[in-house]
Design an enzyme around this catalytic site. Structure first.
Site, PDB file in Angstrom:
ATOM      1  N   CYS A   5     -35.563 -19.174  -5.867  1.00  0.00           N
ATOM      2  CA  CYS A   5     -36.051 -20.561  -6.001  1.00  0.00           C
ATOM      3  C   CYS A   5     -37.531 -20.599  -5.646  1.00  0.00           C
ATOM      4  CB  CYS A   5     -35.275 -21.496  -5.084  1.00  0.00           C
ATOM      5  SG  CYS A   5     -33.650 -21.979  -5.702  1.00  0.00           S
ATOM      6  N   HIS A  98     -29.096 -14.146 -11.717  1.00  0.00           N
ATOM      7  CA  HIS A  98     -30.196 -13.434 -12.379  1.00  0.00           C
ATOM      8  C   HIS A  98     -29.640 -12.374 -13.306  1.00  0.00           C
ATOM      9  CE1 HIS A  98     -29.376 -11.496  -8.491  1.00  0.00           C
ATOM     10  NE2 HIS A  98     -29.637 -10.350  -9.081  1.00  0.00           N
TER      11      HIS A  98
HETATM   12  P1  5GP Z   1     -29.137  -7.875  -7.316  1.00  0.00           P
HETATM   13  O1  5GP Z   1     -29.029  -6.629  -6.503  1.00  0.00           O
HETATM   14  O2  5GP Z   1     -28.863  -9.119  -6.513  1.00  0.00           O
HETATM   15  O3  5GP Z   1     -28.371  -7.853  -8.604  1.00  0.00           O
HETATM   16  O4  5GP Z   1     -30.654  -7.931  -7.761  1.00  0.00           O
HETATM   17  C1  5GP Z   1     -31.671  -8.467  -6.991  1.00  0.00           C
HETATM   18  C2  5GP Z   1     -32.930  -7.829  -7.473  1.00  0.00           C
HETATM   19  O5  5GP Z   1     -34.028  -8.626  -7.048  1.00  0.00           O
HETATM   20  C3  5GP Z   1     -33.166  -6.439  -6.905  1.00  0.00           C
HETATM   21  O6  5GP Z   1     -33.203  -5.509  -7.984  1.00  0.00           O
HETATM   22  C4  5GP Z   1     -34.506  -6.525  -6.180  1.00  0.00           C
HETATM   23  O7  5GP Z   1     -35.314  -5.409  -6.418  1.00  0.00           O
HETATM   24  C5  5GP Z   1     -35.101  -7.798  -6.756  1.00  0.00           C
HETATM   25  N1  5GP Z   1     -35.923  -8.533  -5.812  1.00  0.00           N
HETATM   26  C6  5GP Z   1     -35.580  -8.886  -4.542  1.00  0.00           C
HETATM   27  N2  5GP Z   1     -36.568  -9.585  -3.965  1.00  0.00           N
HETATM   28  C7  5GP Z   1     -37.546  -9.708  -4.891  1.00  0.00           C
HETATM   29  C8  5GP Z   1     -38.834 -10.334  -4.879  1.00  0.00           C
HETATM   30  O8  5GP Z   1     -39.267 -10.949  -3.913  1.00  0.00           O
HETATM   31  N3  5GP Z   1     -39.569 -10.231  -6.019  1.00  0.00           N
HETATM   32  C9  5GP Z   1     -39.122  -9.581  -7.128  1.00  0.00           C
HETATM   33  N4  5GP Z   1     -39.937  -9.551  -8.177  1.00  0.00           N
HETATM   34  N5  5GP Z   1     -37.916  -8.976  -7.171  1.00  0.00           N
HETATM   35  C10 5GP Z   1     -37.139  -9.036  -6.069  1.00  0.00           C
HETATM   36 ZN    ZN Z   2     -32.191 -20.176  -5.628  1.00  0.00          ZN
END
Ligand code: 5GP
Ligand code: ZN
Length: 110
Positions: A5, A98
């Site tokens: 967010c 996402h």
């Molecule tokens: P999940 O593991 O929840 O499917 O994916 C979350 C993704 O968000 C991870 O691949 C991580 O690298 C990415 N991520 C987490 N924090 C940030 C951030 O502050 N900026 C960006 N650009 N990516 C983020």
């Molecule tokens: Zn959110």
């Protein structure tokens, strides 16, 4: 509020690839493939688990945005993967829906 967010609100900077009124796409801060972009709804939704019927169009927008970005990044023909992790066993670490757009190399089997 959550970290994505804050990214959607530009309170946390990100490398914005695409945005419209409903969707935003930005580079993953820790890319796991040459192209690794996250596509999110600007409105907070926890995960697919909490999707509502009225979110149907929004989810379609995420997929179409990812498709368009893949084309712009030149990986349409070589191929790409769209991933929606839901919950802990899937490795969801950010509880804001996402879509991972991954490609640019031969990806390991998933
Ligand atoms: P999940 O593991 O929840 O499917 O994916 C979350 C993704 O968000 C991870 O691949 C991580 O690298 C990415 N991520 C987490 N924090 C940030 C951030 O502050 N900026 C960006 N650009 N990516 C983020
Ligand atoms: Zn959110």
């Amino acid at each position: 509020m959550c970290i994505f967010c804050d990214i959607a609100d530009k309170k946390i900077p990100s490398d914005v690839i695409f945005e419209d009124d409903a969707v935003m796409a930005f580079s993953n801060i820790e890319p796991k493939s040459p192209v690794h972009i996250l596509v999110i709804p600007k409105r907070h939704i926890d995960s697919t688990k909490t999707l509502k019927e009225e979110d149907e169009e929004l989810v379609g927008k995420l997929v179409l945005a990812a498709r368009n970005i893949a084309k712009e990044k030149g990986i349409s023909e070589s191929g790409y993967r769209l991933i929606l992790n839901t919950g802990r066993d899937a490795g969801q670490t950010v509880d804001h829906l996402h879509l991972h757009l991954m490609g640019g190399e031969k990806l390991p089997f998933a």
